[in-house]
Design a protein around this motif. Sequence first.
Motif, mmCIF file in Angstrom:
data_model
loop_
_atom_site.group_PDB
_atom_site.id
_atom_site.type_symbol
_atom_site.label_atom_id
_atom_site.label_comp_id
_atom_site.label_asym_id
_atom_site.label_seq_id
_atom_site.Cartn_x
_atom_site.Cartn_y
_atom_site.Cartn_z
ATOM 1 N N GLU A 260 0.650 -1.297 -0.058
ATOM 2 C CA GLU A 260 0.111 0.093 -0.067
ATOM 3 C C GLU A 260 0.661 1.193 -0.024
ATOM 4 N N LEU A 261 1.824 1.138 0.639
ATOM 5 C CA LEU A 261 2.743 2.449 0.866
ATOM 6 C C LEU A 261 3.499 2.560 -0.531
ATOM 7 N N ALA A 262 4.059 1.568 -1.162
ATOM 8 C CA ALA A 262 4.512 1.808 -2.465
ATOM 9 C C ALA A 262 3.986 2.249 -3.578
ATOM 10 N N LYS A 263 2.242 1.909 -3.417
ATOM 11 C CA LYS A 263 1.628 2.548 -4.433
ATOM 12 C C LYS A 263 1.917 4.039 -4.558
ATOM 13 N N LYS A 264 2.022 4.844 -3.528
ATOM 14 C CA LYS A 264 2.130 6.237 -3.378
ATOM 15 C C LYS A 264 3.467 6.660 -3.372
ATOM 16 N N ARG A 265 4.528 5.702 -2.976
ATOM 17 C CA ARG A 265 5.963 6.139 -2.860
ATOM 18 C C ARG A 265 6.784 5.374 -3.737
ATOM 19 N N PRO A 266 7.123 5.838 -5.254
ATOM 20 C CA PRO A 266 7.794 5.122 -6.134
ATOM 21 C C PRO A 266 9.537 4.687 -5.503
ATOM 22 N N GLU A 267 9.934 5.481 -4.447
ATOM 23 C CA GLU A 267 11.186 5.272 -3.945
ATOM 24 C C GLU A 267 11.400 4.035 -2.979
ATOM 25 N N ILE A 268 10.292 3.652 -2.623
ATOM 26 C CA ILE A 268 10.352 2.306 -1.880
ATOM 27 C C ILE A 268 10.805 1.196 -2.638
ATOM 28 N N VAL A 269 11.530 0.347 -1.970
ATOM 29 C CA VAL A 269 12.182 -0.947 -2.653
ATOM 30 C C VAL A 269 12.338 -1.993 -1.350
ATOM 31 N N GLY A 270 12.340 -3.149 -1.727
ATOM 32 C CA GLY A 270 12.580 -3.901 -0.838
ATOM 33 C C GLY A 270 13.553 -5.191 -1.197
ATOM 34 N N LEU A 271 14.380 -5.514 -0.163
ATOM 35 C CA LEU A 271 15.470 -6.661 -0.334
ATOM 36 C C LEU A 271 15.385 -7.576 0.925
ATOM 37 N N THR A 272 15.739 -8.686 0.420
ATOM 38 C CA THR A 272 16.036 -9.652 1.613
ATOM 39 C C THR A 272 17.214 -10.444 1.093
ATOM 40 N N ALA A 273 17.397 -11.431 2.233
ATOM 41 C CA ALA A 273 18.319 -12.575 1.814
ATOM 42 C C ALA A 273 18.055 -13.757 1.907
ATOM 43 N N ILE B 183 14.194 4.495 -0.620
ATOM 44 C CA ILE B 183 13.955 4.130 0.938
ATOM 45 C C ILE B 183 13.789 2.562 0.880
ATOM 46 N N PRO B 184 14.972 1.949 1.306
ATOM 47 C CA PRO B 184 14.917 0.572 1.397
ATOM 48 C C PRO B 184 14.448 -0.250 2.657
ATOM 49 N N PHE B 185 13.601 -1.293 2.517
ATOM 50 C CA PHE B 185 13.186 -1.955 3.364
ATOM 51 C C PHE B 185 13.978 -3.303 3.265
ATOM 52 N N ALA B 186 14.941 -3.616 4.062
ATOM 53 C CA ALA B 186 15.570 -4.978 4.181
ATOM 54 C C ALA B 186 15.163 -6.030 5.028
ATOM 55 N N THR B 187 14.853 -6.953 4.787
ATOM 56 C CA THR B 187 14.234 -7.967 5.613
ATOM 57 C C THR B 187 15.150 -9.225 5.706
ATOM 58 N N LEU C 182 7.852 -10.418 2.939
ATOM 59 C CA LEU C 182 8.227 -9.485 1.591
ATOM 60 C C LEU C 182 7.700 -10.121 0.602
ATOM 61 N N HIS C 183 7.406 -11.350 0.375
ATOM 62 C CA HIS C 183 6.870 -12.069 -0.951
ATOM 63 C C HIS C 183 5.839 -11.470 -1.505
ATOM 64 N N ILE C 184 5.037 -10.740 -0.557
ATOM 65 C CA ILE C 184 3.790 -9.841 -1.008
ATOM 66 C C ILE C 184 4.152 -8.801 -1.750
ATOM 67 N N PHE C 185 5.190 -7.920 -1.246
ATOM 68 C CA PHE C 185 5.800 -7.014 -1.934
ATOM 69 C C PHE C 185 6.314 -7.388 -3.483
ATOM 70 N N ALA C 186 7.156 -8.648 -3.298
ATOM 71 C CA ALA C 186 7.658 -8.824 -4.420
ATOM 72 C C ALA C 186 6.818 -9.471 -5.492
ATOM 73 N N GLN C 187 5.584 -9.763 -5.272
ATOM 74 C CA GLN C 187 4.684 -10.287 -5.883
ATOM 75 C C GLN C 187 4.049 -8.968 -6.773
ATOM 76 N N ALA C 188 3.687 -7.723 -5.964
ATOM 77 C CA ALA C 188 3.133 -6.713 -6.378
ATOM 78 C C ALA C 188 4.087 -5.912 -7.300
ATOM 79 N N TYR C 189 5.529 -5.895 -6.831
ATOM 80 C CA TYR C 189 6.488 -5.034 -7.416
ATOM 81 C C TYR C 189 7.783 -5.576 -7.861
ATOM 82 N N PRO C 190 7.705 -6.776 -8.615
ATOM 83 C CA PRO C 190 8.878 -7.450 -8.975
ATOM 84 C C PRO C 190 10.115 -6.629 -9.305
ATOM 85 N N GLU C 191 9.845 -5.358 -10.009
ATOM 86 C CA GLU C 191 10.997 -4.540 -10.504
ATOM 87 C C GLU C 191 11.426 -3.809 -9.435
ATOM 88 N N ARG C 192 10.863 -3.764 -8.213
ATOM 89 C CA ARG C 192 11.439 -2.921 -7.148
ATOM 90 C C ARG C 192 11.739 -4.107 -5.955
#
Length: 317
Positions: free
Chosen positions: A23-36, A78-82, A44-54
């Motif tokens: 929901e946040l990423a819909k308004k904030r294009p600078e949001i990215v997600g990273l994981t190990a 603005i990275p979210f690292a999980t 974070l897989h929820i985010f990955a499915q919605a925004y695979p390019e981010r």
Amino acid sequence: MIASIAGADQRTRSAPFGHALVELAKKRPEIVGLTADLGKYTDLHIFAQAYPERFYQMGMAEQVLMAAAGGMAREGCIPFATTYAVFAARRAYDFICLSIAEENLPVKIVCALPGLTTGYGPSHQATEDLAIFRGMPNLTIVDPCDAIDIEQAVPTIADHPGPVYMRLLRGQVPVVLDEYDYRFELGKAKLLRDGGEVLIISSGLMTMRALEAAKRLERDRIGVAVLHSPTIKPLDTETILREAGRGGRLVVVAENHSVIGGLGEAVAGTLLRAGVTPPFRQIALPDAFLDAGALPTLHDRYGISTEQVVAQIKGWL
């Protein structure tokens, strides 16, 4: 043994962190997600499915994960690292310190399995993460109670200009705080209920336990106030001193963390430095490597189940 902390009859929401980030990423294009290599296990897989390019899968390399997040933050993201809390705290500390915190970069480190929320033993139980991170300059630390706390914390920490470490309850997360007049505010503790005999100051899942214990103790005419402190650093010293300074109450700090170096010692230091000295006790995990096993059994064994919270408070009164 990686089990939900929700009780059998407790209301839950699925993957509140993942959905809130989408929901946040819909308004904030600078949001990215990273994981190990733990997208599925940190929601974070929820985010990955919605925004695979981010979304960035860094492999099983937590130090690289944190260094990359720092680099992306320097470029305006603005990275979210999980990852799991043990891996961030134990494996990647120096990279978080020098690549993120020293530069005061807006990286949000969101970590699953905090404290005793898994039965997989010391390799996965982050019982000392708050102690490890509290000493790091510039780092804000958040320990949400439930799905509502997580959903409200995500956009708030994204707005914070510096780095944040947030403990994560993932999967089917209980819903508790909608029964109270509550709104997450970074750096603020909230009094959820009042009572004349005991003040419990708590964070994370222990706020759920504190509220359950308060209801049970009320049957014995023991009035228990619950002060939820979702921000561990910076601590809301003003509210804590005000509530602890109301005379005649036993002050109990309840936390899903080692008795060493967490919320309990932060509160104790705050009280002593201000000359506020009520009767004080801690409900926390022991300074030990904990057993593996089923979570209900472990929570009972180590004193953080609702039944044990009630028993300990009765024993102190």
